[in-house]
Design a protein around this motif. Structure first.
Motif, PDB file in Angstrom:
ATOM      1  N   SER A 125     -15.956  36.525 -11.615  1.00 29.14           N
ATOM      2  CA  SER A 125     -17.064  37.360 -11.136  1.00 29.14           C
ATOM      3  C   SER A 125     -16.878  37.635  -9.659  1.00 29.14           C
ATOM      4  CB  SER A 125     -18.413  36.684 -11.396  1.00 29.14           C
ATOM      5  OG  SER A 125     -18.466  35.420 -10.770  1.00 29.14           O
ATOM      6  N   HIS A 126     -17.288  38.818  -9.241  1.00 29.39           N
ATOM      7  CA  HIS A 126     -17.170  39.236  -7.844  1.00 29.39           C
ATOM      8  C   HIS A 126     -18.549  39.550  -7.283  1.00 29.39           C
ATOM      9  CE1 HIS A 126     -13.186  40.226  -9.621  1.00 29.39           C
ATOM     10  NE2 HIS A 126     -12.735  39.775  -8.470  1.00 29.39           N
ATOM     11  N   VAL A 127     -18.750  39.158  -6.039  1.00 29.21           N
ATOM     12  CA  VAL A 127     -20.006  39.413  -5.332  1.00 29.21           C
ATOM     13  C   VAL A 127     -19.663  40.106  -4.022  1.00 29.21           C
ATOM     14  CG1 VAL A 127     -22.040  38.396  -4.235  1.00 29.21           C
ATOM     15  CG2 VAL A 127     -21.160  37.430  -6.372  1.00 29.21           C
ATOM     16  N   THR A 128     -20.320  41.237  -3.753  1.00 30.07           N
ATOM     17  CA  THR A 128     -20.099  41.997  -2.522  1.00 30.07           C
ATOM     18  C   THR A 128     -21.123  41.574  -1.471  1.00 30.07           C
ATOM     19  OG1 THR A 128     -19.214  43.897  -3.748  1.00 30.07           O
ATOM     20  CG2 THR A 128     -20.018  44.299  -1.517  1.00 30.07           C
ATOM     21  N   HIS A 129     -20.645  41.175  -0.292  1.00 30.23           N
ATOM     22  CA  HIS A 129     -21.517  40.705   0.789  1.00 30.23           C
ATOM     23  C   HIS A 129     -21.711  41.765   1.879  1.00 30.23           C
ATOM     24  CE1 HIS A 129     -21.416  36.527  -0.711  1.00 30.23           C
ATOM     25  NE2 HIS A 129     -20.174  36.804  -1.048  1.00 30.23           N
ATOM     26  N   ALA A 130     -20.766  42.691   2.033  1.00 31.06           N
ATOM     27  CA  ALA A 130     -20.889  43.776   3.013  1.00 31.06           C
ATOM     28  C   ALA A 130     -19.975  44.910   2.567  1.00 31.06           C
ATOM     29  CB  ALA A 130     -20.523  43.307   4.418  1.00 31.06           C
ATOM     30  N   ARG A 131     -20.333  46.153   2.936  1.00 34.86           N
ATOM     31  CA  ARG A 131     -19.560  47.308   2.481  1.00 34.86           C
ATOM     32  C   ARG A 131     -19.592  48.416   3.529  1.00 34.86           C
ATOM     33  NH1 ARG A 131     -20.081  51.930  -1.078  1.00 34.86           N
ATOM     34  NH2 ARG A 131     -18.224  52.126  -2.433  1.00 34.86           N
ATOM     35  N   HIS A 132     -18.467  49.098   3.667  1.00 42.12           N
ATOM     36  CA  HIS A 132     -18.351  50.242   4.573  1.00 42.12           C
ATOM     37  C   HIS A 132     -17.707  51.387   3.806  1.00 42.12           C
ATOM     38  CE1 HIS A 132     -17.573  52.532   8.277  1.00 42.12           C
ATOM     39  NE2 HIS A 132     -16.400  52.818   7.723  1.00 42.12           N
ATOM     40  N   GLN A 133     -18.317  52.585   3.865  1.00 40.71           N
ATOM     41  CA  GLN A 133     -17.789  53.765   3.192  1.00 40.71           C
ATOM     42  C   GLN A 133     -17.743  54.916   4.172  1.00 40.71           C
ATOM     43  OE1 GLN A 133     -19.499  54.650  -0.651  1.00 40.71           O
ATOM     44  NE2 GLN A 133     -18.954  56.818  -0.533  1.00 40.71           N
ATOM     45  N   GLU A 134     -16.690  55.723   4.088  1.00 39.96           N
ATOM     46  CA  GLU A 134     -16.505  56.783   5.073  1.00 39.96           C
ATOM     47  C   GLU A 134     -15.719  57.938   4.455  1.00 39.96           C
ATOM     48  OE1 GLU A 134     -14.380  57.315   9.447  1.00 39.96           O
ATOM     49  OE2 GLU A 134     -14.992  55.324   8.742  1.00 39.96           O
ATOM     50  N   SER A 135     -16.163  59.168   4.743  1.00 40.79           N
ATOM     51  CA  SER A 135     -15.391  60.358   4.416  1.00 40.79           C
ATOM     52  C   SER A 135     -14.412  60.618   5.552  1.00 40.79           C
ATOM     53  CB  SER A 135     -16.317  61.567   4.224  1.00 40.79           C
ATOM     54  OG  SER A 135     -17.208  61.346   3.136  1.00 40.79           O
ATOM     55  N   CYS A 136     -13.140  60.710   5.248  1.00 42.07           N
ATOM     56  CA  CYS A 136     -12.124  60.645   6.303  1.00 42.07           C
ATOM     57  C   CYS A 136     -11.133  61.794   6.268  1.00 42.07           C
ATOM     58  CB  CYS A 136     -11.389  59.317   6.233  1.00 42.07           C
ATOM     59  SG  CYS A 136     -10.676  58.952   4.616  1.00 42.07           S
ATOM     60  N   LEU A 137     -11.461  62.901   5.623  1.00 42.17           N
ATOM     61  CA  LEU A 137     -10.562  64.044   5.668  1.00 42.17           C
ATOM     62  C   LEU A 137     -10.458  64.543   7.113  1.00 42.17           C
ATOM     63  CD1 LEU A 137      -8.833  66.057   4.074  1.00 42.17           C
ATOM     64  CD2 LEU A 137     -10.872  67.483   3.861  1.00 42.17           C
ATOM     65  N   HIS A 138      -9.230  64.843   7.563  1.00 43.28           N
ATOM     66  CA  HIS A 138      -8.931  65.261   8.932  1.00 43.28           C
ATOM     67  C   HIS A 138      -9.223  64.151   9.953  1.00 43.28           C
ATOM     68  CE1 HIS A 138      -8.380  69.211   7.276  1.00 43.28           C
ATOM     69  NE2 HIS A 138      -9.648  69.256   6.852  1.00 43.28           N
ATOM     70  N   THR A 139      -9.347  62.936   9.492  1.00 37.63           N
ATOM     71  CA  THR A 139      -9.521  61.797  10.396  1.00 37.63           C
ATOM     72  C   THR A 139      -8.157  61.152  10.637  1.00 37.63           C
ATOM     73  OG1 THR A 139     -11.766  61.379   9.623  1.00 37.63           O
ATOM     74  CG2 THR A 139     -10.630  59.559  10.720  1.00 37.63           C
ATOM     75  N   THR A 140      -7.813  60.980  11.894  1.00 35.42           N
ATOM     76  CA  THR A 140      -6.521  60.368  12.223  1.00 35.42           C
ATOM     77  C   THR A 140      -6.617  58.857  12.268  1.00 35.42           C
ATOM     78  OG1 THR A 140      -5.913  62.320  13.516  1.00 35.42           O
ATOM     79  CG2 THR A 140      -4.653  60.303  13.920  1.00 35.42           C
ATOM     80  N   ARG A 141      -7.667  58.333  12.888  1.00 36.73           N
ATOM     81  CA  ARG A 141      -7.809  56.880  13.027  1.00 36.73           C
ATOM     82  C   ARG A 141      -9.285  56.513  12.950  1.00 36.73           C
ATOM     83  NH1 ARG A 141      -4.555  52.860  15.320  1.00 36.73           N
ATOM     84  NH2 ARG A 141      -3.068  54.493  15.945  1.00 36.73           N
ATOM     85  N   THR A 142      -9.588  55.431  12.256  1.00 33.35           N
ATOM     86  CA  THR A 142     -10.960  54.960  12.139  1.00 33.35           C
ATOM     87  C   THR A 142     -10.947  53.437  12.056  1.00 33.35           C
ATOM     88  OG1 THR A 142     -13.024  55.156  10.889  1.00 33.35           O
ATOM     89  CG2 THR A 142     -10.996  55.078   9.628  1.00 33.35           C
ATOM     90  N   SER A 143     -12.123  52.842  12.118  1.00 29.88           N
ATOM     91  CA  SER A 143     -12.238  51.379  12.086  1.00 29.88           C
ATOM     92  C   SER A 143     -13.522  50.999  11.375  1.00 29.88           C
ATOM     93  CB  SER A 143     -12.215  50.785  13.489  1.00 29.88           C
ATOM     94  OG  SER A 143     -13.330  51.240  14.242  1.00 29.88           O
ATOM     95  N   PHE A 144     -13.655  49.706  11.064  1.00 30.27           N
ATOM     96  CA  PHE A 144     -14.853  49.194  10.408  1.00 30.27           C
ATOM     97  C   PHE A 144     -15.078  47.758  10.848  1.00 30.27           C
ATOM     98  CE2 PHE A 144     -11.363  48.169   7.546  1.00 30.27           C
ATOM     99  CZ  PHE A 144     -11.590  46.835   7.257  1.00 30.27           C
ATOM    100  N   SER A 145     -16.293  47.280  10.646  1.00 30.56           N
ATOM    101  CA  SER A 145     -16.669  45.902  10.966  1.00 30.56           C
ATOM    102  C   SER A 145     -17.610  45.407   9.885  1.00 30.56           C
ATOM    103  CB  SER A 145     -17.339  45.824  12.341  1.00 30.56           C
ATOM    104  OG  SER A 145     -17.761  44.505  12.631  1.00 30.56           O
ATOM    105  N   LEU A 146     -17.221  44.327   9.217  1.00 27.90           N
ATOM    106  CA  LEU A 146     -18.016  43.754   8.132  1.00 27.90           C
ATOM    107  C   LEU A 146     -18.425  42.330   8.518  1.00 27.90           C
ATOM    108  CD1 LEU A 146     -15.872  44.899   5.057  1.00 27.90           C
ATOM    109  CD2 LEU A 146     -17.901  46.003   6.005  1.00 27.90           C
TER     110      LEU A 146
END
Length: 391
Positions: free
Chosen positions: A282-303
């Motif tokens: 079983s899997h439990v999600t504790h944090a989530r980040h979603q992003e639309s990234c077309l034409h994006t060169t570089r991005t980041s996230f923090s969970l």
């Protein structure tokens, strides 16, 4: 009527190997103006720490209990059994300690008793999962004469740092300053030494930083590069990562990353699955980040890793691991253009495509999550560390 109050002096979270300290206060709540005939008496009181284990019958196949060692007088109400009435089975307990015997309190009188016990290092951590549960409690039993035992349970949370079982307490204390006028408690010295050692190991394991790069590709080419600065974290830290899509040959339209735990039942204890049965993982999600990234060169996230979650561990029945779960949505068309040209010889009307054929794929990156300071973990569940019962 007698009121019994148990108060933990340093919050409800402890690291295995630490000493738990609890103050038990017994009070006769009647006003002092009452007559002497209103005095109350208790025959005895005892305290014990125990760990209760419960497994889901649909997920875990446990061996039958050993009937050769029956429980001592399980139906008797005059025997101190801290786990009486609890679900599951008691898998770990400390020796019971008597707090007092033959206590008599006049109206308005109160007496306090100190209880101290070292939490066993070899036990599992506190955990409430889909397949199994490990629950720690401090149980205080009190009994009046010719009356059944009354149990006061204080819930605990225990964090386990693996590796302390093999540590030996140094025997040579000659270099340490000492005073002949002070009594030294060897047990307390050992407990503080283990707590300091655990803190040093946690800092050493989670402070190392070095950039780890991973190429992300599907069956048609490279999507991008994922970078993370470390793979070992403590509860309460943030998992920070970067995603470079500028070097990819496949257009990425959207991505999501989830911080998850994977609870897996060991193969020898897995319940055989039937059609539509419950899986053993079983899997439990504790944090989530979603992003639309077309034409994006570089991005980041923090969970953020929640302080209330359980670090990774492994027992004979179940294991808990942490991971980053990525999901990517990529375009099937090479050289996809969804923006109008920058220069036009004459004004025209440009419209984007109504439909874009896409592919999806996922990727898992294991990480390691360790405990943190028990004092810091106590902030996850703020509230009074006291429990009360009236006899």
């Amino acid at each position: 009527m007698i009121e019994v109050v148990a108060e933990l002096s340093r919050g409800p979270v402890f690291l295995a190997g630490e000493a738990l300290e609890c103050v038990v206060t017994v009070t006769n709540p009647l006003p002092p103006t009452a007559t002497s005939a209103s005095s109350e008496a208790l025959a005895w009181a005892s305290a014990q720490i125990h760990c209760q284990f419960h497994a889901s019958e649909s997920r875990v196949a446990l061996p039958p209990p050993d009937s050769s060692q029956p429980e001592v007088q399980p139906e008797s109400q005059t025997v101190f059994l801290p786990h009486r009435g609890e679900r599951g089975q008691c898998i770990l307990s400390t020796p019971p300690k008597i707090l007092f015997c033959d206590l008599r309190l006049d109206p308005g009188e109160s007496k306090s008793y100190s209880y101290s016990e070292v939490l066993p290092i070899e036990g599992p951590p506190s955990f409430r999962g889909q397949s199994v549960k490990y629950v720690y409690k401090l149980t205080i039993g009190c009994q009046r004469v010719n009356s059944p035992i009354t149990l006061l349970r204080v819930p605990l949370r225990v964090l386990v740092l693996t590796g302390l079982q093999d540590v030996r307490f140094p025997q040579d204390e000659a270099v340490a300053p000492s005073s002949p006028f002070l009594e030294e408690d060897e047990g307390g010295k050992k407990d503080s030494w283990l707590a300091e050692l655990a803190g040093e190991r946690l800092m050493a394991a989670t402070s190392c930083r070095s950039l780890h790069l991973y190429n992300i590709s599907d069956g048609r080419g490279k999507v991008g590069t994922f970078g993370i600065f470390k793979s070992v974290y403590r509860l309460g830290e943030d998992v920070v990562g970067t995603l470079n899509l500028g070097e990819g040959t496949v257009a990425c339209l959207q991505f999501s990353v989830s911080l998850q735990t994977e609870e897996r039942v060991q193969p020898e204890y897995q319940r055989r699955r039937r059609t539509g049965g419950v899986p053993s993982v079983s899997h439990v999600t504790h944090a989530r980040h979603q992003e639309s990234c077309l034409h994006t060169t570089r991005t980041s996230f923090s969970l953020p890793i929640p302080l209330s979650s359980t670090p990774g561990f492994c027992t004979a029945i179940v294991s808990l691991k942490w991971r980053l779960h990525f999901e990517f949505v990529t375009s099937r068309e090479p050289g996809l253009v969804l923006l109008p040209p920058l220069e036009q010889p004459e004004p025209v009307t440009w419209t984007g495509p109504e439909q874009v054929p896409v592919d999806t794929f996922s990727w898992d990156l294991p990480i390691k999550v360790l405990p943190t300071s028990p004092t810091l973990a106590s902030y996850a569940a703020p509230g009074p560390s006291t429990s009360t019962i009236t006899i």
